[in-house]
Design a protein around this motif. Sequence first.
Motif, PDB file in Angstrom:
ATOM      1  N   SER A  95       0.974  -1.153   0.067  1.00 19.01           N
ATOM      2  CA  SER A  95       0.013   0.011   0.051  1.00 19.01           C
ATOM      3  C   SER A  95       0.773   1.330   0.000  1.00 19.01           C
ATOM      4  CB  SER A  95      -0.766   0.075   1.228  1.00 19.01           C
ATOM      5  OG  SER A  95      -0.208   0.042   2.368  1.00 19.01           O
ATOM      6  N   THR A 136      -0.912   4.582  -0.955  1.00 23.11           N
ATOM      7  CA  THR A 136      -2.010   4.408  -1.883  1.00 23.11           C
ATOM      8  C   THR A 136      -3.574   3.854  -1.022  1.00 23.11           C
ATOM      9  OG1 THR A 136      -0.997   1.981  -2.449  1.00 23.11           O
ATOM     10  CG2 THR A 136      -0.470   3.905  -3.679  1.00 23.11           C
ATOM     11  N   SER A 137      -3.290   3.123   0.182  1.00 22.91           N
ATOM     12  CA  SER A 137      -4.297   2.851   0.691  1.00 22.91           C
ATOM     13  C   SER A 137      -4.951   3.651   1.810  1.00 22.91           C
ATOM     14  CB  SER A 137      -4.243   1.337   1.127  1.00 22.91           C
ATOM     15  OG  SER A 137      -3.309   1.323   2.001  1.00 22.91           O
ATOM     16  N   LEU A 138      -4.666   4.949   1.783  1.00 25.59           N
ATOM     17  CA  LEU A 138      -4.879   5.839   2.945  1.00 25.59           C
ATOM     18  C   LEU A 138      -6.452   6.257   2.732  1.00 25.59           C
ATOM     19  CD1 LEU A 138      -4.177   7.380   5.471  1.00 25.59           C
ATOM     20  CD2 LEU A 138      -3.871   9.297   3.878  1.00 25.59           C
ATOM     21  N   LYS A 139      -7.219   5.744   3.734  1.00 29.67           N
ATOM     22  CA  LYS A 139      -8.693   6.020   3.628  1.00 29.67           C
ATOM     23  C   LYS A 139      -9.075   7.663   3.499  1.00 29.67           C
ATOM     24  CE  LYS A 139      -9.938   1.473   5.518  1.00 29.67           C
ATOM     25  NZ  LYS A 139     -10.555   0.851   6.671  1.00 29.67           N
ATOM     26  N   PRO A 140      -9.894   8.049   3.009  1.00 34.57           N
ATOM     27  CA  PRO A 140     -10.382   9.443   3.166  1.00 34.57           C
ATOM     28  C   PRO A 140     -10.562   9.713   4.492  1.00 34.57           C
ATOM     29  CG  PRO A 140     -11.876   8.436   1.333  1.00 34.57           C
ATOM     30  CD  PRO A 140     -10.985   7.178   2.011  1.00 34.57           C
ATOM     31  N   GLU A 143      -3.154  14.307  -3.105  1.00 36.36           N
ATOM     32  CA  GLU A 143      -3.839  13.114  -3.645  1.00 36.36           C
ATOM     33  C   GLU A 143      -3.143  12.301  -4.546  1.00 36.36           C
ATOM     34  OE1 GLU A 143      -8.217  13.430  -3.789  1.00 36.36           O
ATOM     35  OE2 GLU A 143      -8.345  13.696  -1.603  1.00 36.36           O
ATOM     36  N   ASN A 153      -7.928  14.034   3.228  1.00 35.32           N
ATOM     37  CA  ASN A 153      -8.073  13.617   1.717  1.00 35.32           C
ATOM     38  C   ASN A 153      -9.546  13.362   1.507  1.00 35.32           C
ATOM     39  OD1 ASN A 153      -7.420  11.472   3.539  1.00 35.32           O
ATOM     40  ND2 ASN A 153      -6.877  10.205   1.753  1.00 35.32           N
ATOM     41  N   ARG A 188     -10.243  11.234  -1.328  1.00 32.83           N
ATOM     42  CA  ARG A 188     -10.308  10.108  -2.127  1.00 32.83           C
ATOM     43  C   ARG A 188      -9.202   9.021  -1.352  1.00 32.83           C
ATOM     44  NH1 ARG A 188     -10.377  13.783  -6.658  1.00 32.83           N
ATOM     45  NH2 ARG A 188      -8.028  13.493  -6.651  1.00 32.83           N
ATOM     46  N   THR A 189      -9.339   7.862  -1.683  1.00 36.54           N
ATOM     47  CA  THR A 189      -8.289   7.196  -1.241  1.00 36.54           C
ATOM     48  C   THR A 189      -6.881   7.381  -1.615  1.00 36.54           C
ATOM     49  OG1 THR A 189      -9.754   5.336  -0.995  1.00 36.54           O
ATOM     50  CG2 THR A 189      -7.563   4.713  -0.812  1.00 36.54           C
ATOM     51  N   GLY A 190      -5.842   7.324  -0.788  1.00 39.24           N
ATOM     52  CA  GLY A 190      -4.485   7.636  -1.166  1.00 39.24           C
ATOM     53  C   GLY A 190      -4.042   9.095  -0.786  1.00 39.24           C
TER      54      GLY A 190
END
Length: 174
Positions: free
Chosen positions: A35, A100-104, A125, A148, A150-152
Amino acid sequence: MGMRRAATIGLILVAGVALAGCTGEPSGSATASPSESSSSMPTKTPDGAEADEALLPMPVEEIPEWAQKAVPGSDSPGYVFGFSGWMSENSTADDVTSFTSLKPGTYQAQFACRGEGTIELTVSELDEGSPSEPIACTNETIAFDVTNSRTGVRFELALEGAPTINAVSLVTVP
């Protein structure tokens, strides 16, 4: 907050730390997981990089230990992500690290640097849209919010000046 502002960075705390010998570093960045990823410019000259390494405020092998104390590390409550390293004109003067997998959501970031150079950090982002205002770090620790939608998330670092070490970490906001 407008839709155009994908990543919002608000400076909430600046704590100058002039001690180059301080220790601390975030964890989990020694080996990239699926991730997270990191890329940097190619090394310019190995001989120059070795000379630059000698100018760092501490030996390279001590940077991970320093980072665990300079910014929240993996054993800190709410720790989500972190990385550390060093930069110089003859090794890597520009670096990009993505989670890349950081949740909003909203997170608190801490950015520490030690050395005589200045590292500018820009957060955005993953699509690189709507980057934050650059945050300049010169021998200090800075805390700020990262939001953020969006994810990431993408961290871009750029060095000006002398070889400098750095550490970045993200924790959840309670």
